[in-house]
Motif scaffolding. Structure first.
Motif, PDB file in Angstrom:
ATOM      1  N   TRP A 265       0.818  -1.213   0.000  1.00 41.80           N
ATOM      2  CA  TRP A 265       0.000   0.000   0.000  1.00 41.80           C
ATOM      3  C   TRP A 265       0.854   1.265   0.000  1.00 41.80           C
ATOM      4  CZ3 TRP A 265       0.599   3.621   3.801  1.00 41.80           C
ATOM      5  CH2 TRP A 265       1.190   3.212   4.994  1.00 41.80           C
ATOM      6  N   GLN A 266       2.096   1.172   0.488  1.00 39.88           N
ATOM      7  CA  GLN A 266       2.969   2.341   0.505  1.00 39.88           C
ATOM      8  C   GLN A 266       3.343   2.763  -0.915  1.00 39.88           C
ATOM      9  OE1 GLN A 266       6.064   0.705   3.021  1.00 39.88           O
ATOM     10  NE2 GLN A 266       5.245   1.738   4.848  1.00 39.88           N
ATOM     11  N   ARG A 267       3.680   1.789  -1.746  1.00 37.96           N
ATOM     12  CA  ARG A 267       3.995   2.100  -3.144  1.00 37.96           C
ATOM     13  C   ARG A 267       2.742   2.592  -3.884  1.00 37.96           C
ATOM     14  NH1 ARG A 267       8.280   1.023  -6.136  1.00 37.96           N
ATOM     15  NH2 ARG A 267       9.152  -0.302  -4.488  1.00 37.96           N
ATOM     16  N   GLN A 268       1.602   1.982  -3.577  1.00 42.67           N
ATOM     17  CA  GLN A 268       0.357   2.400  -4.215  1.00 42.67           C
ATOM     18  C   GLN A 268      -0.010   3.833  -3.822  1.00 42.67           C
ATOM     19  OE1 GLN A 268      -2.387  -0.607  -2.936  1.00 42.67           O
ATOM     20  NE2 GLN A 268      -1.443  -2.233  -4.182  1.00 42.67           N
ATOM     21  N   LEU A 269       0.231   4.158  -2.536  1.00 40.09           N
ATOM     22  CA  LEU A 269      -0.051   5.519  -2.073  1.00 40.09           C
ATOM     23  C   LEU A 269       0.836   6.526  -2.790  1.00 40.09           C
ATOM     24  CD1 LEU A 269      -1.477   7.455  -0.102  1.00 40.09           C
ATOM     25  CD2 LEU A 269       0.351   6.981   1.555  1.00 40.09           C
ATOM     26  N   LYS A 270       2.118   6.188  -2.953  1.00 36.61           N
ATOM     27  CA  LYS A 270       3.039   7.070  -3.655  1.00 36.61           C
ATOM     28  C   LYS A 270       2.571   7.320  -5.089  1.00 36.61           C
ATOM     29  CE  LYS A 270       7.594   7.031  -5.802  1.00 36.61           C
ATOM     30  NZ  LYS A 270       8.808   6.237  -6.065  1.00 36.61           N
ATOM     31  N   THR A 271       2.212   6.232  -5.790  1.00 33.60           N
ATOM     32  CA  THR A 271       1.736   6.367  -7.164  1.00 33.60           C
ATOM     33  C   THR A 271       0.437   7.160  -7.231  1.00 33.60           C
ATOM     34  OG1 THR A 271       2.753   4.240  -7.724  1.00 33.60           O
ATOM     35  CG2 THR A 271       1.088   5.093  -9.242  1.00 33.60           C
ATOM     36  N   GLY A 272      -0.449   6.917  -6.277  1.00 33.28           N
ATOM     37  CA  GLY A 272      -1.730   7.626  -6.261  1.00 33.28           C
ATOM     38  C   GLY A 272      -1.573   9.117  -6.023  1.00 33.28           C
ATOM     39  N   LEU A 273      -0.684   9.496  -5.081  1.00 36.49           N
ATOM     40  CA  LEU A 273      -0.480  10.913  -4.788  1.00 36.49           C
ATOM     41  C   LEU A 273       0.145  11.643  -5.975  1.00 36.49           C
ATOM     42  CD1 LEU A 273       0.783  10.736  -1.087  1.00 36.49           C
ATOM     43  CD2 LEU A 273      -1.441  11.534  -1.906  1.00 36.49           C
ATOM     44  N   LYS A 274       1.119  11.012  -6.645  1.00 29.90           N
ATOM     45  CA  LYS A 274       1.737  11.642  -7.808  1.00 29.90           C
ATOM     46  C   LYS A 274       0.717  11.794  -8.928  1.00 29.90           C
ATOM     47  CE  LYS A 274       5.953  10.941  -9.246  1.00 29.90           C
ATOM     48  NZ  LYS A 274       7.207  10.375  -9.796  1.00 29.90           N
ATOM     49  N   SER A 275      -0.102  10.752  -9.142  1.00 24.85           N
ATOM     50  CA  SER A 275      -1.122  10.814 -10.197  1.00 24.85           C
ATOM     51  C   SER A 275      -2.141  11.903  -9.897  1.00 24.85           C
ATOM     52  CB  SER A 275      -1.811   9.455 -10.336  1.00 24.85           C
ATOM     53  OG  SER A 275      -0.876   8.442 -10.655  1.00 24.85           O
ATOM     54  N   ALA A 276      -2.523  12.024  -8.619  1.00 21.73           N
ATOM     55  CA  ALA A 276      -3.498  13.051  -8.236  1.00 21.73           C
ATOM     56  C   ALA A 276      -2.924  14.442  -8.445  1.00 21.73           C
ATOM     57  CB  ALA A 276      -3.913  12.859  -6.781  1.00 21.73           C
ATOM     58  N   PHE A 277      -1.645  14.617  -8.110  1.00 19.61           N
ATOM     59  CA  PHE A 277      -0.994  15.920  -8.311  1.00 19.61           C
ATOM     60  C   PHE A 277      -0.997  16.299  -9.785  1.00 19.61           C
ATOM     61  CE2 PHE A 277       2.550  18.703  -9.173  1.00 19.61           C
ATOM     62  CZ  PHE A 277       2.544  19.602  -8.121  1.00 19.61           C
ATOM     63  N   ILE A 278      -0.615  15.365 -10.644  1.00 15.90           N
ATOM     64  CA  ILE A 278      -0.565  15.652 -12.085  1.00 15.90           C
ATOM     65  C   ILE A 278      -1.961  15.922 -12.626  1.00 15.90           C
ATOM     66  CG2 ILE A 278      -0.011  14.660 -14.337  1.00 15.90           C
ATOM     67  CD1 ILE A 278       2.275  13.139 -12.981  1.00 15.90           C
ATOM     68  N   LEU A 279      -2.939  15.132 -12.177  1.00 20.16           N
ATOM     69  CA  LEU A 279      -4.314  15.318 -12.652  1.00 20.16           C
ATOM     70  C   LEU A 279      -4.848  16.694 -12.276  1.00 20.16           C
ATOM     71  CD1 LEU A 279      -6.981  14.244 -13.852  1.00 20.16           C
ATOM     72  CD2 LEU A 279      -7.507  13.321 -11.573  1.00 20.16           C
ATOM     73  N   VAL A 280      -4.662  17.077 -10.996  1.00 20.76           N
ATOM     74  CA  VAL A 280      -5.264  18.323 -10.503  1.00 20.76           C
ATOM     75  C   VAL A 280      -4.479  19.544 -10.961  1.00 20.76           C
ATOM     76  CG1 VAL A 280      -5.835  19.648  -8.426  1.00 20.76           C
ATOM     77  CG2 VAL A 280      -6.318  17.189  -8.520  1.00 20.76           C
TER      78      VAL A 280
END
Length: 460
Positions: A265-280
């Motif tokens: 989940w730590q790697r998934q959280l990292k990927t999710g936060l980066k994706s959210a930053f780029i999206l927003v």
């Protein structure tokens, strides 16, 4: 310090490197992580179901402040070096406390992990700052096309920064190229392998912006320096390797440090936060900025002005308190000419010098009368925001220059023909005015040259 960070153990760090790191860690965290309650008040006041590009930009513009300078900013004032000094003093105190507490503990923090965390925070903080400015340049909004009043203001009656901005405003393609370069630097900062390239671009680009603000008396010098000093810190991590490889022709070892993720989940959280930053902050912010560029530049008001009145007007008749004032280059009471903008702004040129409102700070305002770009840096024109009572045929005028906040009055208007406007009423000083305006069919050399260029010819 950058060389020692490649060692596998924190114990390999020298004592002075640890002291320097503790100070740098606390200092940059205080500089980059919002700790001001007003910031969060604004953050939670945003309608996140339909945010505007101004909401995103104001979020990106945060810097810690202890000494609020006089400014027209909606949410926070203009940053100063005194704020940096306070942050540095606080960081020094906290780093000393950290040192004494650490010496009393057996389990000491892993400095390499902390250094990695600090670089991640600074990379995204810097990326957000440069992408925000890049977007308002890429969709040319930061330096808009000159207004009609600007075209009718003498070069010597404009401040250095206003001339700089107007010069960029008449070259939207060049402005877009500059914005694209900033966006590229921001995107490179989002990935560890290209951070040094992105930071180097920021150092060159915003270093130039810092010097330009100093040379042209702009208001963004400290913020440009803020971005540069973060970029310098990030670049120093790879600076020795770059110098060794490209300048000294020596072998350079890459930084092989990677954070250990013990749980999926730590790697998934990292990927999710980066994706959210780029999206927003790239796609949504980019779309909102594009949409705003198609409606109206944020520097100019949006309320429509008097219908069919846009243009430059000669003051053919002018009387004050019943006394006629013939045209004169020395009469400080007489109006020289009047410009009606497409929006609800009326500007009056006078011989008497105007105390200018010196802009240069990038602030996005919601209210028309707070949008001061059109008048900033001007010493020969008074700019009035006006409201229209079409039934009574009156204009309610308010001087937009904060130095003349008491200059408010009402004028009756009538329009005997399409090219004439007659004004009468009592001004803010209690003097009665009667003014006859006649619209001029003026051609502007720059616009005529642009038309000639599109036809493939030249206008001399």
């Amino acid at each position: 310090m950058a060389t020692s960070l490649n060692n596998d153990s924190t114990d390999a760090w020298k004592a002075y490197e640890k002291h320097a790191f503790r100070l740098a860690f606390v200092y940059f965290i205080l500089q980059s992580v919002p700790l001001d309650w007003k910031y969060y008040r604004h953050l939670f006041s945003v309608n996140w179901l339909n945010p505007t590009f101004a909401d995103f930009f104001n979020i990106s513009r945060y810097t810690p402040q202890f000494f609020r300078q006089a400014t027209s900013a909606d949410y926070w004032g203009l940053n100063t070096l005194l704020d940096w000094l306070v942050v540095l003093i606080i960081a020094a105190v906290i780093s000393l406390v950290w040192y004494f507490l650490e010496n009393r503990q057996r389990n000491r923090p892993n400095y390499r992990d902390l250094y990695y965390l600090l670089r991640v925070i600074l990379r995204y903080r810097l990326a957000l700052g440069v992408i925000a400015y890049g977007l308002i340049k890429f969709f040319p909004l930061q330096s808009p096309y000159p207004s009609l009043s600007n075209f009718n203001t003498d070069y010597g009656d404009l401040s250095a920064w206003k001339i700089f901005s107007l010069t960029l405003g008449v070259a939207p393609s060049f402005e877009a190229v500059l914005g694209g370069l900033e966006i590229l630097a921001g995107l490179l900062l989002l990935y560890r392998g290209t951070t040094a390239i992105g930071a180097f671009i920021v150092i060159i680009f915003h270093g130039n912006a810092f010097l330009s603000n100093l040379a042209y008396e702009g208001g963004e010098a400290i913020y440009a320096l803020y971005l540069v000093h973060i970029a310098v810190f990030l670049f120093l991590h790879d600076a020795k390797r770059i110098v060794d490889l490209f300048s000294l022709n020596k072998p350079a070892q890459p930084d092989r440090y990677k954070p250990a993720y013990t749980q999926p989940w730590q790697r998934q959280l990292k990927t999710g936060l980066k994706s959210a930053f780029i999206l927003v902050f790239v796609f949504v912010f980019g779309y909102k900025t594009y949409a705003a560029s198609k409606t109206q530049p944020y520097h100019y008001p949006v309320t429509p002005g008097l219908s069919g009145a846009q243009g430059l007007y000669d003051v053919s008749e002018f009387s004050r308190n019943g006394q006629v004032h013939p045209y004169s280059k020395r009469d400080t009471l007489r109006w020289q000419d009047v410009v009606f903008e497409e929006w609800a702004t009326l500007s009056v040129k006078t011989v008497a010098k105007v105390k200018p409102w010196l802009g240069g700070v990038e602030v996005i305002h919601r209210n028309d009368k707070d949008r001061l770009y059109e008048l900033s840096g001007t010493t020969s024109r008074h700019y009035y925001h006006y409201s229209i009572d079409s039934a009574a045929q009156t204009l309610r005028l308010e001087n937009k220059n904060p130095n003349y906040s008491d200059d408010q009055f009402e004028l009756h208007y009538d329009r005997p023909d399409a090219h004439t406007i007659r004004l009468s009423g009592i001004d803010a000083r209690g003097d009665s005015l009667r003014v006859v305006l006649h619209r001029l069919d003026k051609k502007y050399l720059y616009e005529e040259a642009q038309k000639g260029g599109r036809r493939g010819g030249l206008i001399l």
